[in-house]
Design an enzyme around this catalytic site. Structure first.
Site, PDB file in Angstrom:
ATOM      1  N   ARG A   1       2.273  17.743 -27.889  1.00 27.55           N
ATOM      2  CA  ARG A   1       1.119  18.520 -28.789  1.00 27.55           C
ATOM      3  C   ARG A   1       0.711  17.241 -30.108  1.00 27.55           C
ATOM      4  NH1 ARG A   1       5.135  19.307 -34.514  1.00 27.55           N
ATOM      5  NH2 ARG A   1       6.022  17.323 -34.344  1.00 27.55           N
TER       6      ARG A   1
ATOM      7  N   GLU B   1      12.713  21.156 -29.978  1.00 23.76           N
ATOM      8  CA  GLU B   1      13.229  20.567 -31.039  1.00 23.76           C
ATOM      9  C   GLU B   1      14.263  21.454 -31.169  1.00 23.76           C
ATOM     10  OE1 GLU B   1      10.587  21.013 -34.260  1.00 23.76           O
ATOM     11  OE2 GLU B   1       9.354  18.904 -34.383  1.00 23.76           O
ATOM     12  N   GLN B   2      15.371  21.635 -30.471  1.00 25.13           N
ATOM     13  CA  GLN B   2      16.504  22.233 -30.628  1.00 25.13           C
ATOM     14  C   GLN B   2      17.048  21.466 -31.018  1.00 25.13           C
ATOM     15  OE1 GLN B   2      18.464  23.061 -26.379  1.00 25.13           O
ATOM     16  NE2 GLN B   2      16.236  22.127 -26.165  1.00 25.13           N
ATOM     17  N   MET B   3      17.207  20.718 -31.600  1.00 22.22           N
ATOM     18  CA  MET B   3      18.819  20.213 -32.574  1.00 22.22           C
ATOM     19  C   MET B   3      17.888  20.043 -33.355  1.00 22.22           C
ATOM     20  SD  MET B   3      21.296  19.773 -30.268  1.00 22.22           S
ATOM     21  CE  MET B   3      22.102  19.181 -31.204  1.00 22.22           C
ATOM     22  N   HIS B   4      17.141  20.759 -34.352  1.00 18.27           N
ATOM     23  CA  HIS B   4      16.178  20.588 -35.920  1.00 18.27           C
ATOM     24  C   HIS B   4      16.997  21.917 -36.095  1.00 18.27           C
ATOM     25  CE1 HIS B   4      13.713  20.481 -39.072  1.00 18.27           C
ATOM     26  NE2 HIS B   4      13.185  20.081 -38.897  1.00 18.27           N
TER      27      HIS B   4
ATOM     28  N   GLU C   1       6.261  22.133 -45.363  1.00 19.58           N
ATOM     29  CA  GLU C   1       7.762  21.344 -44.938  1.00 19.58           C
ATOM     30  C   GLU C   1       9.173  21.010 -45.725  1.00 19.58           C
ATOM     31  OE1 GLU C   1       7.247  20.237 -40.662  1.00 19.58           O
ATOM     32  OE2 GLU C   1       5.201  21.432 -40.659  1.00 19.58           O
TER      33      GLU C   1
ATOM     34  N   CYS D   1      -8.888  13.759 -28.168  1.00 21.55           N
ATOM     35  CA  CYS D   1      -9.562  13.209 -29.265  1.00 21.55           C
ATOM     36  C   CYS D   1     -10.555  13.114 -30.604  1.00 21.55           C
ATOM     37  CB  CYS D   1      -9.563  11.770 -28.152  1.00 21.55           C
ATOM     38  SG  CYS D   1     -10.824  10.633 -29.211  1.00 21.55           S
TER      39      CYS D   1
ATOM     40  N   ASN E   1      -1.899  20.670 -37.290  1.00 17.24           N
ATOM     41  CA  ASN E   1      -0.698  20.192 -38.496  1.00 17.24           C
ATOM     42  C   ASN E   1      -0.380  18.102 -38.707  1.00 17.24           C
ATOM     43  OD1 ASN E   1       1.433  21.347 -38.950  1.00 17.24           O
ATOM     44  ND2 ASN E   1       2.330  19.724 -37.223  1.00 17.24           N
ATOM     45  N   GLU E   2      -0.404  17.873 -39.317  1.00 18.93           N
ATOM     46  CA  GLU E   2      -0.330  16.578 -39.731  1.00 18.93           C
ATOM     47  C   GLU E   2      -1.092  15.702 -39.001  1.00 18.93           C
ATOM     48  OE1 GLU E   2       3.745  16.371 -38.710  1.00 18.93           O
ATOM     49  OE2 GLU E   2       4.767  16.301 -40.478  1.00 18.93           O
TER      50      GLU E   2
END
Ligand code: GAL
Length: 658
Positions: free
Chosen positions: A106, A364-367, A316, A110, A144-145
């Site tokens: 992601r 992000e499967q471990m999140h 978040e 620029c 986002n961020e």
């Protein structure tokens, strides 16, 4: 005053539609009110150029709305789809090494690419037309961020062209630029704006003036990019607040300036991930590995409250184990609740958990989420439900009372000291955070403020360490202020062009206190300069000359002045360690007649209006009766369990008098 609410981040596009209704019903059942969706969904909203598919999103928003949930709709511009990148391969950023930051995760764009900016306007306009008036859409999030994964600066051809235009607009003539940057040094003189290069891939370090202007330019590009979105959303969705989710320890653009185009600020709070990434020592990290640094969240709450002009959210909130820190421990039982109340105590309107259900696929499967991948509740689920019940029970309302103490925070100073730290551990954010910690230890609830006259008006105490080049109007406001003021180290030591100030540092601030830093040095980690017991300078130290009306309040063991005073203005000639800093804060508070406590590191309080919150970041129960004496309790008890929160109301005059 609005009531304080919980929310959650949800990705309907990640799940079979048959799950949505049950998800929404469970969100409501545990007391969530807001749902942020859509911010990464471009490939589903426009699978190929011009073939839009908004129907799935409409069904999701309709359904969430039917369940009484308020949708925060994200614009999907952090994740341009593959077809778009293939159409415009030069829209990606180049890093400082000149390498492409490719498609496949992601933020692969620029900020200076005009073609991509127009594509963003197009998708945002379509989205805002479709949903701007939908009764279920309560707020917006842009992108986002911004800047996450180190994406503010780009060294692409688009950035180069835009930077040349920016410099031409700023300086008018190339001679003015040459003078401002000091380009005669090393024959760096230019004869045309078209000769300007980006400050990367030079043989040794680029010119700091050049770098600072490039940082300013890069910040301006983010702000302009965001503004293009907010203008469109405002046209199609009037009355709905627009937010952006900022990050922790992140200063690569001016968040005050960007927030001027928002209705409220937000940030993403991951206490355990940020602690693991921080430069705190091993002992501290292991002590707080399951609850996070007791001061770090609060610092950012205060910073982003200032950015949002008083209005702010946690967009978040860490709900369990995350996936992105060097180590990812599980939060202690009660930590998710503790973090939520620390935010509400600082006046958050909404605390929104990231995320609803853990994704069993992709990066992000471990999140963890509030739910496990199999939809069973994870630990955070019960804590979120409890917080929702407690917000109801205490009738929690947003309160952001102005503090008598202000700590100045300035993004340009962060850039300046990153560009030229002089000692590799001189970090502006760490410096301001150190002052913040000392104030929290003393039990103070402070406002973090930009360097502006309005922000420091009517304060009893203003602290402005490390302010690299304060503008003349801010110096005048400081001079006019009645309260006490602490300056230094390094305050006023440069001009805005990034030259050493002459008259010598603290430059224009010498109008406030007649000291001169005749010499400065940085200190390796093992070097300490003894000052008062128990304390000294670390990282940084100055050798001051002092004028007639200046008194030495604290001196170094070698006889040089450490803390100086002229009237109510103090100058500190080094980076104080924790012991010295606390001693200085204690003296300043005594001077302005504010009470100072000396709280243990794991006990923290927040006074907001008449309400006092007490938090226990420790591993043992703590007796906090002294901190709430004479106040009726709205929640919790005088014996605070680990991760416990006690809320005490205004002092009960009768009880206190009895
Ligand atoms: C944030 C980001 C989210 C998600 C989260 C994981 O930085 O906004 O999209 O990646 O981190 O902790």
């Amino acid at each position: 005053m609005t009531s304080q609410k919980l929310g959650v981040c949800y990705y309907p596009e990640h799940w079979d539609e048959s799950l949505w209704a049950e998800d929404a019903a469970r969100m409501r059942a545990i007391g969530l009110h807001h749902v942020r969706i859509g911010e990464f969904a471009w490939s589903r909203l426009e699978p190929s150029r011009g073939s839009y598919d908004f129907e799935w999103l409409r069904r999701a928003i309709d359904l969430l709305h039917r369940h009484g949930l308020r949708v925060v709709l994200g614009t999907p511009t952090a994740t341009p789809p593959k077809w778009l990148v293939d159409e415009m391969p030069d829209m990606t950023a180049l890093d400082a090494e000149g390498r492409e930051r490719k498609f496949g995760s992601r933020r692969h764009y620029c900020f200076s690419h005009e073609g991509y900016a127009r594509e963003c306007e197009r998708i945002v306009e379509r989205l805002a037309c479709e949903f701007g008036a939908h009764p279920g859409v309560a707020a917006w999030q842009t992108d986002n961020e911004y800047g996450c994964h180190d994406t503010v600066e780009s060294y692409s051809p688009a950035a180069l062209q835009a930077f040349r235009r920016w410099c031409a607009a700023k300086y008018g003539s190339i001679d003015a630029l040459n003078r401002a940057w000091g380009n005669v040094f090393w024959s760096m003189e230019l004869s045309d704006f078209d000769e300007i290069e980006l400050p990367n891939l030079t043989v040794t370090e680029p010119n700091p003036s050049h770098r600072l202007d490039f940082r300013r330019f890069s910040s301006d590009q983010v702000i302009a990019f965001n503004r293009r979105q907010t203008e469109i959303i405002r046209r199609h969705s009037p009355g709905r607040p627009i937010l952006h989710n900022f990050m922790g320890s992140f200063t690569a653009f001016d968040h005050f300036a960007l927030s001027a185009d928002l209705d409220a600020a937000a940030w993403d709070s991951y206490p355990l991930g940020y602690l693991e990434r921080s430069r705190r020592d091993e002992h501290f990290k292991s002590r707080y590995m399951r609850v996070g640094d007791p001061d770090y969240q609060a610092f950012h709450h205060d910073l982003y409250r200032a950015c949002g002009g008083g209005r702010w959210w946690v967009m978040e909130q860490q709900p369990g184990v995350v996936n992105w820190a060097p180590w990812n421990p599980a939060p202690a039982d009660g930590a998710v609740r503790l973090w939520s109340f620390e935010a509400f105590a600082a006046g958050a309107e909404v605390v929104s958990f990231f995320r609803w259900r853990q994704a069993p696929f992709a990066q992000e499967q471990m999140h963890e989420g509030l739910l496990r991948p199999d939809s069973e509740p994870n630990r955070g689920f019960a804590e979120a439900a409890r917080v929702a019940r407690e917000l109801e029970a205490t009738n929690a309302r947003v309160e952001t009372r102005r503090s008598q103490v202000a700590l100045v925070f300035d993004y340009e100073s962060a850039w300046a000291w990153e560009i030229q730290p002089q000692g590799q551990d001189f970090t502006y954010l760490e410096l301001t955070l150190a002052f913040y910690r000392a104030l929290r230890r003393a039990g103070l609830s402070v406002d973090i403020v930009p360097p502006s006259a309005e922000a420091i008006a009517d304060r009893k105490l203003v602290l402005a360490p490390g302010l690299f080049a304060p503008r003349a109007d801010f110096i005048a406001a400081l001079a006019a202020s009645d309260g006490a003021l602490l300056l230094g180290p390094r305050s006023g030591s440069k001009t805005p062009d990034f030259r050493i100030a002459t008259p010598m540092p603290p430059g224009g601030l010498r109008a406030l206190i007649d000291v001169t830093a005749r010499r400065v040095e940085s200190l390796r980690p093992s070097a300490k300069i003894a000052v008062a017991e128990p304390g000294g300078f670390e990282h940084w130290r100055e050798y001051p000359d002092i004028g007639e009306n200046v008194s030495v309040e604290l001196a170094c063991a070698d006889g040089e002045a450490a803390l100086m005073r002229s009237g109510e203005v103090f100058y500190l000639a080094g980076w104080p360690d924790d012991g010295l800093l606390f001693e200085i804060v204690r003296r300043l508070l005594a001077r302005v007649q504010l009470a100072a406590l000396d709280l243990p590191e794991h006990i923290r309080i927040r006074d907001n209006g008449e309400t006092r919150y007490v938090f226990n970041y420790g591993r043992e129960p703590a007796d906090v009766s002294e901190l709430v004496r004479g106040r009726p309790l709205a929640m919790g008890a005088v014996t605070l369990e680990p991760c416990g929160v006690t809320i005490a109301l205004a002092p009960d005059i009768d009880a206190a008098g009895a």
